[in-house]
Design a protein around this motif. Structure first.
Motif, PDB file in Angstrom:
ATOM      1  N   ILE A 194      10.278   8.374   4.203  1.00  0.00           N
ATOM      2  CA  ILE A 194       9.142   7.480   3.990  1.00  0.00           C
ATOM      3  C   ILE A 194       7.850   8.083   4.525  1.00  0.00           C
ATOM      4  O   ILE A 194       6.831   8.092   3.799  1.00  0.00           O
ATOM      5  CB  ILE A 194       9.433   6.090   4.596  1.00  0.00           C
ATOM      6  N   PRO A 195       7.814   8.644   5.742  1.00  0.00           N
ATOM      7  CA  PRO A 195       6.582   9.309   6.177  1.00  0.00           C
ATOM      8  C   PRO A 195       6.161  10.447   5.262  1.00  0.00           C
ATOM      9  O   PRO A 195       4.963  10.657   5.027  1.00  0.00           O
ATOM     10  CB  PRO A 195       6.920   9.817   7.588  1.00  0.00           C
ATOM     11  N   THR A 196       7.141  11.173   4.724  1.00  0.00           N
ATOM     12  CA  THR A 196       6.809  12.275   3.804  1.00  0.00           C
ATOM     13  C   THR A 196       6.209  11.747   2.517  1.00  0.00           C
ATOM     14  O   THR A 196       5.201  12.277   2.012  1.00  0.00           O
ATOM     15  CB  THR A 196       8.068  13.100   3.510  1.00  0.00           C
ATOM     16  N   LEU A 197       6.792  10.710   1.950  1.00  0.00           N
ATOM     17  CA  LEU A 197       6.239  10.124   0.726  1.00  0.00           C
ATOM     18  C   LEU A 197       4.845   9.563   0.967  1.00  0.00           C
ATOM     19  O   LEU A 197       3.971   9.656   0.096  1.00  0.00           O
ATOM     20  CB  LEU A 197       7.167   9.021   0.205  1.00  0.00           C
ATOM     21  N   GLU A 198       4.620   9.007   2.132  1.00  0.00           N
ATOM     22  CA  GLU A 198       3.288   8.453   2.435  1.00  0.00           C
ATOM     23  C   GLU A 198       2.232   9.555   2.509  1.00  0.00           C
ATOM     24  O   GLU A 198       1.050   9.293   2.241  1.00  0.00           O
ATOM     25  CB  GLU A 198       3.349   7.678   3.752  1.00  0.00           C
ATOM     26  N   ARG A 199       2.651  10.770   2.816  1.00  0.00           N
ATOM     27  CA  ARG A 199       1.685  11.873   2.885  1.00  0.00           C
ATOM     28  C   ARG A 199       1.409  12.498   1.519  1.00  0.00           C
ATOM     29  O   ARG A 199       0.418  13.201   1.363  1.00  0.00           O
ATOM     30  CB  ARG A 199       2.204  12.961   3.838  1.00  0.00           C
TER      31      ARG A 199
ATOM     32  N   ASN B 266       0.802  -1.210   0.000  1.00  0.00           N
ATOM     33  CA  ASN B 266       0.000   0.000   0.000  1.00  0.00           C
ATOM     34  C   ASN B 266       0.841   1.270   0.000  1.00  0.00           C
ATOM     35  O   ASN B 266       0.326   2.361   0.221  1.00  0.00           O
ATOM     36  CB  ASN B 266      -0.949   0.017   1.206  1.00  0.00           C
ATOM     37  N   PHE B 267       2.147   1.131  -0.235  1.00  0.00           N
ATOM     38  CA  PHE B 267       2.996   2.316  -0.325  1.00  0.00           C
ATOM     39  C   PHE B 267       2.620   3.075  -1.588  1.00  0.00           C
ATOM     40  O   PHE B 267       2.395   2.471  -2.645  1.00  0.00           O
ATOM     41  CB  PHE B 267       4.469   1.911  -0.354  1.00  0.00           C
ATOM     42  N   PRO B 268       2.535   4.406  -1.519  1.00  0.00           N
ATOM     43  CA  PRO B 268       1.964   5.155  -2.652  1.00  0.00           C
ATOM     44  C   PRO B 268       2.841   5.251  -3.895  1.00  0.00           C
ATOM     45  O   PRO B 268       2.360   5.658  -4.949  1.00  0.00           O
ATOM     46  CB  PRO B 268       1.720   6.549  -2.061  1.00  0.00           C
TER      47      PRO B 268
ATOM     48  N   ARG C  25       9.448  -2.377   1.114  1.00  0.00           N
ATOM     49  CA  ARG C  25       8.086  -2.045   0.696  1.00  0.00           C
ATOM     50  C   ARG C  25       7.848  -2.357  -0.772  1.00  0.00           C
ATOM     51  O   ARG C  25       6.796  -2.011  -1.322  1.00  0.00           O
ATOM     52  CB  ARG C  25       7.798  -0.571   0.989  1.00  0.00           C
TER      53      ARG C  25
END
Length: 223
Positions: free
Chosen positions: A217-222, A3-5, A108
């Motif tokens: 990674i948190p930034t890319l997920e947002r 589910n990684f964007p 991921r």
């Protein structure tokens, strides 16, 4: 984890993935020394990096006594490349958190690409000496697609997409060459504040800015 964007994440090299400043400064100072120019302090080489090695050399000459004719730069440029290739990984290393970040993206299922304005053979050699080559499905240099295709043109980022899997892609860089290429290619671009930023962070035109690879990674997920 599916589910990684982003299916593909591409990285710039100098000032983004690797801190190459010490080795670049060594090559620049060797080369301008052939013209009798005084060496440039390492930190002052930082704003000269980003547009490729020849442009870096031309800027270094400008700030140490004035520009030289293009014909003389053409003569000096191979000397810079020879010196740099022979001393390519003496001080260069991943930025803090880089190895863990690459591992986390790979876990991921993300394809990792390296897209740089550095000449391809130098990028390949550097990554090989640092044991990083196998992490990337493609390594694309500023000369890989021929003349006038380097960033900020979108060509190399579009080629990154073409060589990779289907799905969304993002790019990580540190200069306007990177943000401009990503924008032209229709990709979000995360800028790193610890790199060779050629403008204030707010003016880079990045989609987001991070201060450490722990934040990527948190930034890319947002996004």
């Amino acid at each position: 984890m599916t589910n990684f964007p982003f299916a593909i994440v591409g990285f710039d090299l100098d000032g983004t993935l690797l801190n190459t400043l010490g080795d670049l400064a060594g090559a620049v100072n060797y080369t301008i020394g052939l013209e009798g120019r005084a060496p440039i302090p390492v930190d002052e080489v930082r704003p000269l990096v980003g547009g490729g090695s020849r442009k870096m050399l031309a800027k270094a000459l400008e700030v140490t006594g004035g520009a030289l004719p293009a014909s003389r730069i053409d003569e000096l440029f191979p000397r810079l490349l020879e010196y740099y290739e022979a001393h390519i990984a003496i001080e260069t290393k991943l930025y803090p958190g880089g190895a863990q970040m690459l591992d986390s993206l790979a876990s991921r299922g993300v394809q990792l690409a390296l897209v740089t304005n550095k000449l391809e053979h130098l990028a390949v050699k550097l990554l090989g000496e640092l044991g990083l080559s196998d992490r990337f499905y493609t390594i694309i240099g500023g000369d890989s697609l021929g003349p006038n295709t380097a960033k900020p043109r979108p060509d190399t980022l579009l080629e990154m997409r073409r060589r990779g899997v289907a799905g969304r892609a993002a790019y990580v860089g540190d200069t306007t060459y990177d943000t401009g290429a990503a924008r032209a290619a229709g990709l979000p671009c995360v800028a790193v504040s610890f790199g060779f930023n050629d403008l204030p962070l707010a003016e880079l035109g990045a989609t987001a800015v991070i201060d450490h690879f722990d934040e990527l990674i948190p930034t890319l997920e947002r996004l």
